[in-house]
Enzyme design. Structure first.
Site, PDB file in Angstrom:
ATOM      1  N   ARG A  71     -12.310  -0.532 -46.349  1.00 57.04           N
ATOM      2  CA  ARG A  71     -12.214  -1.987 -46.247  1.00 57.04           C
ATOM      3  C   ARG A  71     -10.770  -2.451 -46.481  1.00 57.04           C
ATOM      4  O   ARG A  71     -10.519  -3.618 -46.671  1.00 57.04           O
ATOM      5  CB  ARG A  71     -13.163  -2.655 -47.239  1.00 57.04           C
ATOM      6  N   GLY A 101     -18.724  -4.700 -38.932  1.00 61.71           N
ATOM      7  CA  GLY A 101     -19.590  -5.851 -39.176  1.00 61.71           C
ATOM      8  C   GLY A 101     -18.851  -7.142 -38.857  1.00 61.71           C
ATOM      9  O   GLY A 101     -17.793  -7.139 -38.206  1.00 61.71           O
ATOM     10  N   GLY A 103     -16.949  -9.333 -40.528  1.00 64.04           N
ATOM     11  CA  GLY A 103     -15.543  -9.489 -40.903  1.00 64.04           C
ATOM     12  C   GLY A 103     -14.647  -8.641 -40.025  1.00 64.04           C
ATOM     13  O   GLY A 103     -13.626  -9.121 -39.501  1.00 64.04           O
ATOM     14  N   THR A 125     -24.053  -3.361 -38.883  1.00 60.16           N
ATOM     15  CA  THR A 125     -24.293  -3.718 -40.281  1.00 60.16           C
ATOM     16  C   THR A 125     -25.791  -3.923 -40.476  1.00 60.16           C
ATOM     17  O   THR A 125     -26.463  -4.486 -39.606  1.00 60.16           O
ATOM     18  CB  THR A 125     -23.545  -4.997 -40.700  1.00 60.16           C
ATOM     19  N   ASP A 127     -26.954  -6.055 -42.267  1.00 62.81           N
ATOM     20  CA  ASP A 127     -27.179  -7.485 -42.549  1.00 62.81           C
ATOM     21  C   ASP A 127     -27.624  -8.285 -41.323  1.00 62.81           C
ATOM     22  O   ASP A 127     -28.191  -9.369 -41.464  1.00 62.81           O
ATOM     23  CB  ASP A 127     -25.897  -8.123 -43.104  1.00 62.81           C
ATOM     24  N   ARG A 154     -46.948  -2.475 -53.464  1.00 56.73           N
ATOM     25  CA  ARG A 154     -48.302  -3.015 -53.276  1.00 56.73           C
ATOM     26  C   ARG A 154     -49.373  -2.061 -53.811  1.00 56.73           C
ATOM     27  O   ARG A 154     -50.395  -2.492 -54.341  1.00 56.73           O
ATOM     28  CB  ARG A 154     -48.568  -3.278 -51.785  1.00 56.73           C
ATOM     29  N   GLY A 171     -27.891  -7.497 -48.056  1.00 53.99           N
ATOM     30  CA  GLY A 171     -27.747  -8.578 -47.071  1.00 53.99           C
ATOM     31  C   GLY A 171     -26.518  -9.425 -47.312  1.00 53.99           C
ATOM     32  O   GLY A 171     -26.182 -10.287 -46.508  1.00 53.99           O
ATOM     33  N   GLY A 186     -45.361  -9.152 -45.280  1.00 57.16           N
ATOM     34  CA  GLY A 186     -46.383 -10.132 -45.676  1.00 57.16           C
ATOM     35  C   GLY A 186     -46.121 -10.715 -47.054  1.00 57.16           C
ATOM     36  O   GLY A 186     -47.053 -10.963 -47.824  1.00 57.16           O
ATOM     37  N   ARG A 252     -28.848   0.787 -47.706  1.00 58.81           N
ATOM     38  CA  ARG A 252     -27.812   0.909 -46.666  1.00 58.81           C
ATOM     39  C   ARG A 252     -27.685   2.347 -46.175  1.00 58.81           C
ATOM     40  O   ARG A 252     -27.345   2.591 -45.024  1.00 58.81           O
ATOM     41  CB  ARG A 252     -26.469   0.408 -47.199  1.00 58.81           C
TER      42      ARG A 252
HETATM   43  O1  F6P Z   1     -22.424  -5.872 -45.417  1.00 55.39           O
HETATM   44  C1  F6P Z   1     -23.197  -4.741 -45.691  1.00 55.39           C
HETATM   45  C2  F6P Z   1     -23.495  -4.665 -47.165  1.00 55.39           C
HETATM   46  O2  F6P Z   1     -24.268  -3.512 -47.414  1.00 55.39           O
HETATM   47  C3  F6P Z   1     -24.175  -5.887 -47.770  1.00 55.39           C
HETATM   48  O3  F6P Z   1     -25.558  -5.919 -47.486  1.00 55.39           O
HETATM   49  C4  F6P Z   1     -23.819  -5.741 -49.212  1.00 55.39           C
HETATM   50  O4  F6P Z   1     -23.787  -6.957 -49.893  1.00 55.39           O
HETATM   51  C5  F6P Z   1     -22.437  -5.160 -49.148  1.00 55.39           C
HETATM   52  O5  F6P Z   1     -22.305  -4.525 -47.905  1.00 55.39           O
HETATM   53  C6  F6P Z   1     -22.165  -4.192 -50.258  1.00 55.39           C
HETATM   54  O6  F6P Z   1     -20.831  -3.848 -50.191  1.00 55.39           O
HETATM   55  P1  F6P Z   1     -20.185  -2.704 -51.091  1.00 55.39           P
HETATM   56  O7  F6P Z   1     -20.520  -1.400 -50.435  1.00 55.39           O
HETATM   57  O8  F6P Z   1     -18.741  -2.985 -51.065  1.00 55.39           O
HETATM   58  O9  F6P Z   1     -20.813  -2.799 -52.444  1.00 55.39           O
END
Ligand code: F6P
Length: 317
Positions: A71, A101, A103, A125, A127, A154, A171, A186, A252
């Site tokens: 990043r 993603g 950004g 992503t 998200d 559940r 997210g 649900g 993720r």
């Molecule tokens: O944008 C993808 C994401 O996984 C988000 O859902 C989450 O808030 C963020 O990245 C987490 O980022 P990092 O890996 O820097 O903690």
């Protein structure tokens, strides 16, 4: 043709499948492909790796990315354009395949265009919050992971009734992921960063659900305002215990679903064809279920907030 693949920003399920598909097509078509380690920072520093096809094939269903991401905003540096052009010239790279993603796509594509670096981007992503496309690679896999967790919750919830369960998804500041999961599992209530809610309403609503169904399941996004107080406040206001599960980064790094593997292959095929045809800049976008290549920049505006009607329906508003 020689392509460098760069993963910019967060990883997502489907990246490995897309890299594998692109490498396969390119190599069968007589082209060369290399991968940058550590995103654009790695490309500028010449950290390029050959793609091991056997390893790629074996890992194509795994989450994460065999190419490390970053990043670091290296492309914002004043000499970044010159360095990028020099790095591409030195390694005889003709064009770039970029995973990113919201950004990354908003900030990286205009720069690449102004520096004359041909590029096709894959919106990637979990998200699903990238403007200009209905779908981003990785979202379906992250939803499936959450459904697996919700099913487990559940099972225990119905075996020992009288509790409220909260399932926190990733997210970021976008509720697309949590809403999609809440609808499919649900959920009795869903909380999103985009829409305010009232704690007394939530406590009363959940008490009624528990009285009727034995337990309640809430799905909520990680950046819902006031999230830290919810776990204490709900029992205080309705007298029912709350049990909380945060999916965190395991979500993720989830395995890649069938849908994401298919989208990854389709995106890679279109990307390779477009770069082969000499496209300067484009992004793979999904509209009404159809994948296509959008030429030029992506919208700079944010994606509109998630579907309010669905949010209201799940919450019984
Ligand atoms: O944008 C993808 C994401 O996984 C988000 O859902 C989450 O808030 C963020 O990245 C987490 O980022 P990092 O890996 O820097 O903690």
């Amino acid at each position: 043709m020689k392509t460098a693949i760069i993963v910019s920003g967060g990883d997502a399920p489907g990246i490995n499948a897309a890299i594998e598909a692109y490498a396969r097509l390119a190599q069968e078509g007589g082209d060369q492909v290399v991968g940058a380690q550590d995103g654009f920072a790695g490309l500028l520093a010449g950290r390029l790796t050959e793609l091991d096809r056997a390893l790629l094939t074996r890992l194509s269903g795994a989450g994460g990315s065999i190419l490390r991401s970053s990043r670091e905003p290296v492309l914002g540096q004043s000499d970044a354009g010159d360095r990028l052009r020099a790095a591409m010239r030195a390694k005889e790279i003709d064009n770039l395949l970029v995973f990113g993603g919201d950004g990354s796509l908003k900030h990286v594509l205009p720069r690449l265009e102004s520096w004359g670096a041909p590029c096709v981007a894959l919106p990637t992503t979990i998200d699903n919050d990238v403007a200009g496309t209905d779908y981003t690679l990785g979202h379906d896999s992250a939803c499936n992971y959450a459904l697996w967790a919700a099913d487990g919750i559940r099972a225990t919830a119905s075996a020992l009734p009288g509790r409220i369960f909260m399932l926190e998804t990733l997210g970021g500041h976008s509720g697309y992921l949590a809403l999609a999961i809440a609808y499919a599992n649900g959920a009795d209530a869903v909380l999103l960063p985009e829409y305010d809610f009232d704690l007394d309403w939530l406590a009363g609503h959940l008490r009624l659900v528990v009285e009727r169904a034995g337990y309640a399941l809430v799905t909520l996004c990680e950046f819902v305002p006031g999230i830290n107080s919810i776990v204490d406040e709900i029992p205080r206001r309705c007298g029912i215990r709350v049990r909380y599960t945060a999916l965190g980064h395991a979500q993720r790094g989830a395995d890649t679903s069938h849908y994401d593997r298919r989208v990854a292959r389709d995106m890679s095929g279109l990307a390779w064809r477009a770069l082969k045809d000499g496209l300067r800049l484009g992004t793979l976008v999904m509209r009404d279920g159809a994948l296509s290549l959008r030429e030029g920049q992506m919208p700079q505006a944010d994606k509109p907030p998630p579907d309010y009607a669905l949010y209201a329906r799940i919450n019984g508003l």
